[in-house]
Design a protein around this motif. Structure first.
Motif, PDB file in Angstrom:
ATOM      1  N   LEU A  34       0.830  -1.199   0.000  1.00  0.00           N
ATOM      2  CA  LEU A  34       0.000   0.000   0.000  1.00  0.00           C
ATOM      3  C   LEU A  34       0.871   1.258   0.000  1.00  0.00           C
ATOM      4  N   ALA A  35       1.963   1.234   0.751  1.00  0.00           N
ATOM      5  CA  ALA A  35       2.879   2.379   0.766  1.00  0.00           C
ATOM      6  C   ALA A  35       3.479   2.604  -0.622  1.00  0.00           C
ATOM      7  N   LEU A  36       3.811   1.518  -1.317  1.00  0.00           N
ATOM      8  CA  LEU A  36       4.338   1.650  -2.683  1.00  0.00           C
ATOM      9  C   LEU A  36       3.281   2.209  -3.631  1.00  0.00           C
ATOM     10  N   VAL A  37       2.051   1.758  -3.490  1.00  0.00           N
ATOM     11  CA  VAL A  37       0.965   2.263  -4.333  1.00  0.00           C
ATOM     12  C   VAL A  37       0.739   3.746  -4.052  1.00  0.00           C
ATOM     13  N   LEU A  38       0.762   4.136  -2.773  1.00  0.00           N
ATOM     14  CA  LEU A  38       0.614   5.554  -2.423  1.00  0.00           C
ATOM     15  C   LEU A  38       1.744   6.386  -3.020  1.00  0.00           C
ATOM     16  N   TYR A  39       2.949   5.856  -2.988  1.00  0.00           N
ATOM     17  CA  TYR A  39       4.097   6.556  -3.549  1.00  0.00           C
ATOM     18  C   TYR A  39       3.902   6.791  -5.045  1.00  0.00           C
ATOM     19  N   GLU A  40       3.499   5.741  -5.763  1.00  0.00           N
ATOM     20  CA  GLU A  40       3.267   5.869  -7.201  1.00  0.00           C
ATOM     21  C   GLU A  40       2.113   6.821  -7.494  1.00  0.00           C
ATOM     22  N   HIS A  41       1.050   6.719  -6.722  1.00  0.00           N
ATOM     23  CA  HIS A  41      -0.121   7.572  -6.943  1.00  0.00           C
ATOM     24  C   HIS A  41       0.223   9.041  -6.736  1.00  0.00           C
ATOM     25  N   THR A  42       0.921   9.350  -5.648  1.00  0.00           N
ATOM     26  CA  THR A  42       1.270  10.751  -5.404  1.00  0.00           C
ATOM     27  C   THR A  42       2.305  11.242  -6.409  1.00  0.00           C
ATOM     28  N   ALA A  43       3.149  10.342  -6.914  1.00  0.00           N
ATOM     29  CA  ALA A  43       4.113  10.749  -7.950  1.00  0.00           C
ATOM     30  C   ALA A  43       3.368  11.165  -9.209  1.00  0.00           C
ATOM     31  N   ARG A  44       2.407  10.347  -9.621  1.00  0.00           N
ATOM     32  CA  ARG A  44       1.651  10.675 -10.838  1.00  0.00           C
ATOM     33  C   ARG A  44       0.774  11.909 -10.660  1.00  0.00           C
ATOM     34  N   ARG A  45       0.218  12.073  -9.468  1.00  0.00           N
ATOM     35  CA  ARG A  45      -0.742  13.148  -9.243  1.00  0.00           C
ATOM     36  C   ARG A  45      -0.098  14.481  -8.908  1.00  0.00           C
ATOM     37  N   ARG A  46       0.990  14.473  -8.150  1.00  0.00           N
ATOM     38  CA  ARG A  46       1.573  15.720  -7.658  1.00  0.00           C
ATOM     39  C   ARG A  46       2.948  16.048  -8.212  1.00  0.00           C
ATOM     40  N   VAL A  47       3.829  15.061  -8.259  1.00  0.00           N
ATOM     41  CA  VAL A  47       5.229  15.327  -8.587  1.00  0.00           C
ATOM     42  C   VAL A  47       5.480  15.353 -10.091  1.00  0.00           C
ATOM     43  N   ASP A  48       5.003  14.338 -10.801  1.00  0.00           N
ATOM     44  CA  ASP A  48       5.272  14.254 -12.238  1.00  0.00           C
ATOM     45  C   ASP A  48       4.747  15.450 -13.035  1.00  0.00           C
ATOM     46  N   PRO A  49       3.512  15.923 -12.798  1.00  0.00           N
ATOM     47  CA  PRO A  49       3.062  17.096 -13.562  1.00  0.00           C
ATOM     48  C   PRO A  49       3.933  18.332 -13.330  1.00  0.00           C
ATOM     49  N   LEU A  50       4.376  18.534 -12.097  1.00  0.00           N
ATOM     50  CA  LEU A  50       5.262  19.671 -11.814  1.00  0.00           C
ATOM     51  C   LEU A  50       6.605  19.502 -12.504  1.00  0.00           C
ATOM     52  N   ALA A  51       7.140  18.294 -12.483  1.00  0.00           N
ATOM     53  CA  ALA A  51       8.434  18.048 -13.126  1.00  0.00           C
ATOM     54  C   ALA A  51       8.334  18.242 -14.640  1.00  0.00           C
ATOM     55  N   HIS A  52       7.249  17.773 -15.246  1.00  0.00           N
ATOM     56  CA  HIS A  52       7.064  17.965 -16.699  1.00  0.00           C
ATOM     57  C   HIS A  52       6.927  19.447 -17.042  1.00  0.00           C
TER      58      HIS A  52
END
Length: 118
Positions: free
Chosen positions: A91-109
């Protein structure tokens, strides 16, 4: 006669920069948002896994009666909580991936495309 301008050496604590990377002009608003989002992402995933494990350790140390209580047949609540550690870590890994796609990746792009400036 000493040189009027000694050669410039980067500080020893910094790694050399790749020549293709743009030079940062200081922390821009979007870069600070990216740092904050990434920090939040790491904390949520880490605290999910470590928090559950810490709870397991504390219950084992301070509530042995609860941990030895039988749930079904020969399965104690302590063993059940210990076996649930794997799904909680997933679940922690899924949360990490979910927050990466939702919060971090759009900002990085957005930073990659615009160089961090609006």
């Amino acid at each position: 006669m000493p040189h009027p301008h000694p050669p410039h050496h980067p500080p020893a604590h910094r790694l050399p920069r790749h020549p293709d990377l743009p030079r940062p002009a200081g922390p821009t608003g979007e870069l600070l948002l990216l740092r904050t989002a990434y920090r939040w992402q790491r904390r949520v995933a880490t605290l999910t896994a470590l928090g559950y494990f810490t709870l397991f350790l504390l219950l084992s140390a301070f509530a042995p009666g609860l941990m030895n209580r039988s749930v079904t047949g020969g399965l104690s609540s302590g063993l059940l909580i210990g076996l649930l550690q794997l799904p909680v870590t997933c679940l922690a890994l899924v949360l990490y991936e979910h927050t990466a796609r939702r919060r971090v990746d759009p900002l990085a792009h957005r930073l990659r495309r615009g160089g961090g400036r609006r």
